[in-house]
Design a protein around this motif. Structure first.
Motif, PDB file in Angstrom:
ATOM      1  N   TRP A  35       5.547  11.193  17.998  1.00 55.70           N
ATOM      2  CA  TRP A  35       4.643  10.113  18.398  1.00 55.70           C
ATOM      3  C   TRP A  35       4.684   9.816  19.884  1.00 55.70           C
ATOM      4  O   TRP A  35       3.791   9.148  20.420  1.00 55.70           O
ATOM      5  N   ILE A  36       5.691  10.308  20.548  1.00 53.33           N
ATOM      6  CA  ILE A  36       5.718  10.176  22.006  1.00 53.33           C
ATOM      7  C   ILE A  36       4.562  10.969  22.609  1.00 53.33           C
ATOM      8  O   ILE A  36       4.018  10.598  23.656  1.00 53.33           O
ATOM      9  N   LYS A  37       4.187  12.066  21.925  1.00 56.79           N
ATOM     10  CA  LYS A  37       3.052  12.880  22.388  1.00 56.79           C
ATOM     11  C   LYS A  37       1.732  12.424  21.768  1.00 56.79           C
ATOM     12  O   LYS A  37       0.684  12.995  22.032  1.00 56.79           O
TER      13      LYS A  37
ATOM     14  N   GLN B 189       1.958   6.281   7.274  1.00 52.80           N
ATOM     15  CA  GLN B 189       1.946   5.162   6.316  1.00 52.80           C
ATOM     16  C   GLN B 189       3.008   4.129   6.668  1.00 52.80           C
ATOM     17  O   GLN B 189       2.770   2.918   6.557  1.00 52.80           O
ATOM     18  N   ILE B 190       4.181   4.605   7.107  1.00 47.17           N
ATOM     19  CA  ILE B 190       5.238   3.679   7.508  1.00 47.17           C
ATOM     20  C   ILE B 190       4.796   2.852   8.711  1.00 47.17           C
ATOM     21  O   ILE B 190       4.973   1.623   8.742  1.00 47.17           O
ATOM     22  N   ILE B 191       4.199   3.527   9.693  1.00 48.34           N
ATOM     23  CA  ILE B 191       3.757   2.831  10.909  1.00 48.34           C
ATOM     24  C   ILE B 191       2.663   1.814  10.581  1.00 48.34           C
ATOM     25  O   ILE B 191       2.689   0.665  11.049  1.00 48.34           O
ATOM     26  N   GLU B 192       1.698   2.222   9.772  1.00 48.26           N
ATOM     27  CA  GLU B 192       0.574   1.331   9.456  1.00 48.26           C
ATOM     28  C   GLU B 192       0.994   0.157   8.574  1.00 48.26           C
ATOM     29  O   GLU B 192       0.317  -0.876   8.545  1.00 48.26           O
TER      30      GLU B 192
ATOM     31  N   LEU C 241      12.979   3.072  18.500  1.00 47.80           N
ATOM     32  CA  LEU C 241      12.338   1.999  17.765  1.00 47.80           C
ATOM     33  C   LEU C 241      11.681   2.519  16.489  1.00 47.80           C
ATOM     34  O   LEU C 241      11.854   1.940  15.404  1.00 47.80           O
ATOM     35  N   LEU C 242      10.948   3.616  16.609  1.00 45.19           N
ATOM     36  CA  LEU C 242      10.283   4.210  15.441  1.00 45.19           C
ATOM     37  C   LEU C 242      11.311   4.678  14.418  1.00 45.19           C
ATOM     38  O   LEU C 242      11.118   4.527  13.203  1.00 45.19           O
ATOM     39  N   PHE C 243      12.404   5.273  14.902  1.00 42.49           N
ATOM     40  CA  PHE C 243      13.441   5.754  13.992  1.00 42.49           C
ATOM     41  C   PHE C 243      14.072   4.587  13.226  1.00 42.49           C
ATOM     42  O   PHE C 243      14.392   4.701  12.034  1.00 42.49           O
ATOM     43  N   SER C 244      14.246   3.466  13.896  1.00 42.80           N
ATOM     44  CA  SER C 244      14.838   2.303  13.234  1.00 42.80           C
ATOM     45  C   SER C 244      13.922   1.740  12.156  1.00 42.80           C
ATOM     46  O   SER C 244      14.393   1.082  11.222  1.00 42.80           O
TER      47      SER C 244
END
Length: 394
Positions: free
Chosen positions: A324-326, A80-83, A312-315
């Protein structure tokens, strides 16, 4: 009077007052659990211990399932955060994910060989590599327990069937004894009447032959009565053994269901059918990783971009960015993200069902203990001591 009562018992079906246990199949038991019916067992201190075990097992299962459920929920929150990120930030993430995916494809080309395992299996092993020893141990324990429970149930089923066969055999012997005694009685009466007629017609004293016949008949009847009583005792003992087997069968079903459900969930989670398959995938993965490392020595780009994506994702507030790297295809293609969400939904639904089942099992155990106390208040002290042992509060 006792002898004639014993003879009368032979021609009357013996009533067994021992409590009988209803035998049911696993499918029937599962249907009954879904209908939220309670499992009936005999009252007493052993039942309290059994119910406490049931409550503790259910609580332990729920604790483990809730940890897994929270982890799956955390994955959803990350999605949800990513989207929800603005388009420019999503494009930045997608750009780095494309570079990582490209390098991984180049790595595969470098191998110059057919893939030993599928991409999804490779990513699954890669994602769980740090915990594989624990996963191997967990699957082995569950599979060993599954086999042990199946052996126990097979043994109990065989014991139940053997006792049924023994009871049928005893009933057949008793039936033959009844027929024999009726035939003996009729033959004895006819023989005595015949001798009486001969005595009257020929004016011969037949007292001694009649007494001998009566003696033989009484001896045979007494032997038959003793034999019948022995068979009746064996029949009752056989029923007790059968009831014990059925009782144990019903008790192991809860463990069987929990164990099998957990095993099936893990099989689905890792997309395998057995521990052996997972071990095979890991062996192939190890070989592939060794080959990949040869290529990665020539280029540190993959690690560089992976670290960049993770930071970047953590920030942006993603709790577990390394996952998410995988999962770079899901960051690149929305359709892949839909598949990831569907897989998480399936896992979460299964976890909810297992949590609900164990919660109902725990509550049923508490209700059963309360019912025991209502039926027999004298058990209260023993129940209190048993509950203290298991640290259970009513």
């Amino acid at each position: 009077m006792g002898f004639f009562s014993a003879v009368k018992d032979i021609f009357t079906k013996t009533e067994v007052t021992e409590e009988s246990f209803e035998y049911e199949s696993i499918d029937s038991y599962l249907a009954r659990q879904k209908a939220k019916e309670t499992l009936g067992i005999k009252e007493g201190q052993d039942d309290v211990a059994y119910k406490c075990d049931q409550i503790i097992d259910a609580t332990y299962q729920m604790d483990e399932l809730k940890v897994e459920y929270d982890m799956v929920t955390s994955y959803f929150e990350d999605i949800q955060i990513i989207e929800a990120l603005p388009s420019e930030k999503r494009e930045e993430i997608t750009g780095i994910a494309n570079k990582i995916d490209f390098l991984e494809q180049e790595t595969k080309k470098f191998l110059h060989s057919d893939d030993r395992i599928s991409d999804s299996d490779f990513r699954m092993i890669q994602k769980n590599e740090k915990n594989l020893n624990e996963i191997f141990g967990q699957l082995k324990d569950l599979e060993d327990m599954d086999e042990k429970i199946k052996r126990d149930m097979k043994h109990l089923e065989a014991e139940k069937n053997s006792q049924e066969y023994l009871q049928d055999s005893i009933e057949e012997q008793q039936s033959r004894l009844r027929v024999f005694l009726m035939a003996l009685g009729c033959a004895s009466v006819l023989l005595v009447l015949t001798l009486a007629i001969i005595s009257v017609v020929l004016d011969v004293n037949m007292l001694i032959p009649v007494l001998l016949i009566i003696l033989v008949v009484v001896s045979m009847a007494a032997f038959s009565v003793v034999t019948y009583k022995k068979l009746t005792y064996e029949y009752k003992m056989s029923e007790k053994r059968q009831n014990k087997a059925i009782s144990l069968m019903n008790k192991v079903k809860i463990k069987y269901i929990n164990n099998t459900s957990t095993l099936e969930y893990l099989y689905g989670k890792y997309n395998i059918k057995s521990l052996r398959e997972l071990e095979y995938l890991y062996d192939q993965y190890t070989i592939m990783v060794d080959e990949v490392r040869k290529f990665q020595k020539c280029s540190g780009d993959l690690k560089l971009f992976s670290d960049e994506l993770s930071k970047l994702l953590f920030s942006y507030g993603v709790k577990d960015p390394d996952i998410w790297i995988k999962q770079t295809p899901a960051l690149i293609d929305p359709r892949e993200m839909v598949e990831v969400k569907h897989s998480l939904n399936v896992r979460r639904q299964k976890l909810r069902e297992q949590i609900s089942y164990n919660e109902n099992l725990r509550l049923a155990g508490l209700r059963d203990i309360e019912e025991m106390l209502k039926r027999d208040p004298e058990l209260r002290d023993r129940v209190r001591k048993e509950l203290e042992v298991y640290h259970i509060r009513m």
